[in-house]
Scaffold this active site. Structure first.
Site, PDB file in Angstrom:
ATOM      1  CB  SER A 139      -0.882   0.139   1.215  1.00  0.00           C
ATOM      2  OG  SER A 139      -1.538   1.364   1.405  1.00  0.00           O
ATOM      3  CE1 TYR A 152      -4.470  -1.900   4.932  1.00  0.00           C
ATOM      4  CE2 TYR A 152      -3.280  -0.007   4.582  1.00  0.00           C
ATOM      5  CZ  TYR A 152      -3.941  -1.063   4.016  1.00  0.00           C
ATOM      6  OH  TYR A 152      -4.110  -1.201   2.640  1.00  0.00           O
ATOM      7  CE  LYS A 156      -1.936  -3.476   3.426  1.00  0.00           C
ATOM      8  NZ  LYS A 156      -1.801  -4.714   2.575  1.00  0.00           N
TER       9      LYS A 156
HETATM   10  P1  NAD Z   1     -11.338  -6.297  -0.227  1.00  0.00           P
HETATM   11  O1  NAD Z   1     -12.141  -6.063   0.863  1.00  0.00           O
HETATM   12  O2  NAD Z   1     -12.210  -6.144  -1.287  1.00  0.00           O
HETATM   13  O3  NAD Z   1     -10.681  -7.667  -0.529  1.00  0.00           O
HETATM   14  C1  NAD Z   1      -9.928  -8.362   0.657  1.00  0.00           C
HETATM   15  C2  NAD Z   1      -9.795  -9.875   0.288  1.00  0.00           C
HETATM   16  O4  NAD Z   1      -9.431 -10.396   1.287  1.00  0.00           O
HETATM   17  C3  NAD Z   1     -11.258 -10.501   0.200  1.00  0.00           C
HETATM   18  O5  NAD Z   1     -11.199 -11.390  -0.699  1.00  0.00           O
HETATM   19  C4  NAD Z   1     -11.467 -11.200   1.309  1.00  0.00           C
HETATM   20  O6  NAD Z   1     -12.294 -12.129   1.603  1.00  0.00           O
HETATM   21  C5  NAD Z   1      -9.945 -11.295   1.865  1.00  0.00           C
HETATM   22  N1  NAD Z   1      -9.805 -11.531   3.421  1.00  0.00           N
HETATM   23  C6  NAD Z   1     -10.197 -10.857   4.237  1.00  0.00           C
HETATM   24  N2  NAD Z   1      -9.607 -11.387   5.543  1.00  0.00           N
HETATM   25  C7  NAD Z   1      -9.265 -12.750   5.170  1.00  0.00           C
HETATM   26  C8  NAD Z   1      -8.745 -13.799   5.833  1.00  0.00           C
HETATM   27  N3  NAD Z   1      -8.555 -13.859   7.366  1.00  0.00           N
HETATM   28  N4  NAD Z   1      -8.605 -14.930   5.240  1.00  0.00           N
HETATM   29  C9  NAD Z   1      -8.623 -14.930   3.895  1.00  0.00           C
HETATM   30  N5  NAD Z   1      -8.840 -14.059   2.994  1.00  0.00           N
HETATM   31  C10 NAD Z   1      -9.293 -12.698   3.846  1.00  0.00           C
HETATM   32  O7  NAD Z   1     -10.039  -5.131  -0.295  1.00  0.00           O
HETATM   33  P2  NAD Z   1      -8.995  -4.673  -1.454  1.00  0.00           P
HETATM   34  O8  NAD Z   1      -9.005  -3.273  -1.236  1.00  0.00           O
HETATM   35  O9  NAD Z   1      -9.142  -5.373  -2.628  1.00  0.00           O
HETATM   36  O10 NAD Z   1      -7.687  -5.115  -0.641  1.00  0.00           O
HETATM   37  C11 NAD Z   1      -6.536  -6.164  -1.244  1.00  0.00           C
HETATM   38  C12 NAD Z   1      -5.506  -5.745  -0.687  1.00  0.00           C
HETATM   39  O11 NAD Z   1      -4.978  -4.294  -1.238  1.00  0.00           O
HETATM   40  C13 NAD Z   1      -5.106  -5.468   0.846  1.00  0.00           C
HETATM   41  O12 NAD Z   1      -3.921  -6.082   1.076  1.00  0.00           O
HETATM   42  C14 NAD Z   1      -4.980  -3.929   0.763  1.00  0.00           C
HETATM   43  O13 NAD Z   1      -4.434  -3.476   2.243  1.00  0.00           O
HETATM   44  C15 NAD Z   1      -4.307  -3.627  -0.222  1.00  0.00           C
HETATM   45  N6  NAD Z   1      -4.807  -2.155  -0.559  1.00  0.00           N
HETATM   46  C16 NAD Z   1      -5.908  -1.700  -0.905  1.00  0.00           C
HETATM   47  C17 NAD Z   1      -6.023  -0.139  -1.200  1.00  0.00           C
HETATM   48  C18 NAD Z   1      -7.427   0.170  -1.600  1.00  0.00           C
HETATM   49  O14 NAD Z   1      -7.599   1.364  -1.497  1.00  0.00           O
HETATM   50  N7  NAD Z   1      -8.693  -0.541  -1.795  1.00  0.00           N
HETATM   51  C19 NAD Z   1      -4.898   0.247  -1.249  1.00  0.00           C
HETATM   52  C20 NAD Z   1      -3.811  -0.163  -1.029  1.00  0.00           C
HETATM   53  C21 NAD Z   1      -3.514  -1.460  -0.548  1.00  0.00           C
END
Ligand code: NAD
Length: 257
Positions: A139, A152, A156
């Site tokens: 992130s 978080y 990260k």
């Molecule tokens: P999201 O909530 O859409 O997806 C998260 C996924 O993780 C889902 O499939 C969920 O079921 C799974 N998950 C959660 N807890 C779990 C567990 N205990 N075991 C197995 N699976 C689990 O979120 P996203 O935004 O797509 O996030 C995906 C990654 O991207 C994360 O690591 C997040 O920190 C990172 N990220 C997201 C953003 C953003 O702005 N959305 C920005 C930077 C980084």
């Protein structure tokens, strides 16, 4: 031969987008994460449209034995894990003195420690084959901080340290490991934190989007899931073989400031 790609947390958001991008190249996929069974099955089946096979594994990323089984199942089903994408993640927004202890533990487990478990399970096969790609979805919060996101941001930042250390261990084995650092992407993870951020800061939900999330994103646009997925495809390509132990920010200029 089709490559096998394991994507943790791929029932939603960025992980599902990455799984779809690799599937479009004919890869075999192992998807993982939570959600309604019929939705997961529909997403899994759609991943097979381009000729690769896709399976679903329900490993909970807080449970080391289940994570080991995820990698073992991928190897048994497809013969190898060629690309490992550590993507599962959750968020919780709260002032540090009120931060629930169980939420801290859960975020560190899912957003950081689960990657240690997938990596330690997948590395022996990658080393033996002298080939492999590991991509950690970190992130912009791996590079800079925001208030109210102590767990978080700690997790990260930690994943970048893991990325660098493992890169040095694997550098002579044909295995690369890198981190992708997206800015804000409109996924369920981000949608869910809007009300809590509004409460913590005493502002409206619309102001959270414009004044908090996009304030530092210089383009004033959310990052698209496809843009993150395209970077994962590049890092898994032959062209990226000398890129290891580093991070690529996709954040509309946020961390340039
Ligand atoms: P999201 O909530 O859409 O997806 C998260 C996924 O993780 C889902 O499939 C969920 O079921 C799974 N998950 C959660 N807890 C779990 C567990 N205990 N075991 C197995 N699976 C689990 O979120 P996203 O935004 O797509 O996030 C995906 C990654 O991207 C994360 O690591 C997040 O920190 C990172 N990220 C997201 C953003 C953003 O702005 N959305 C920005 C930077 C980084």
């Amino acid at each position: 031969m089709a490559r096998t790609v394991v994507v943790t947390g791929s029932t939603s958001g960025i992980g599902l987008g990455i799984a779809r991008a690799f599937a479009a190249e004919g890869a075999n996929l192992v998807i993982n994460g939570f959600g309604p069974a019929d939705e997961i099955e529909a997403n899994r089946a759609a991943l097979e449209a381009h000729g690769g096979k896709a399976i679903y594994h329900s490993a909970d990323m807080t449970k080391p034995a289940e994570i080991a089984d995820l990698i073992a199942t991928a190897e048994q089903t497809f013969g190898a894990v060629d690309v490992l994408i550590n993507n599962a993640g959750i968020q919780h927004v709260s002032p540090v003195e009120e931060f629930p202890i169980d939420k801290w533990d859960q975020i560190i487990a899912i957003n950081l420690t689960s990657s240690f478990h997938t990596i330690r399970a997948a590395v022996p096969g990658m080393k033996a084959r002298k080939a492999g790609r590991i991509i950690n979805v970190a992130s912009a919060h791996a590079l800079v901080a925001s208030p109210y996101k102590s767990a978080y941001v700690a997790a990260k930042h930690g994943i970048l340290g893991l990325t660098k250390s493992v890169a040095l261990e694997l550098a002579e084995f044909g295995v690369t490991i890198n981190a992708i650092c997206p800015g804000y992407v409109l996924t369920p993870l981000v949608e869910k934190q809007i009300p809590d951020t509004a409460k913590a800061r005493g502002i409206s939900e619309e102001q959270v989007k414009t004044d908090v999330m996009l304030r530092l994103q210089a383009t004033k646009e959310f990052v698209a899931i496809d843009e993150v997925a395209a970077t994962a495809i590049f890092l898994a390509s032959d062209a990226a073989r000398q890129i290891t132990g580093t991070s690529i920010a996709i954040d509309g200029g946020w961390t340039a400031q």
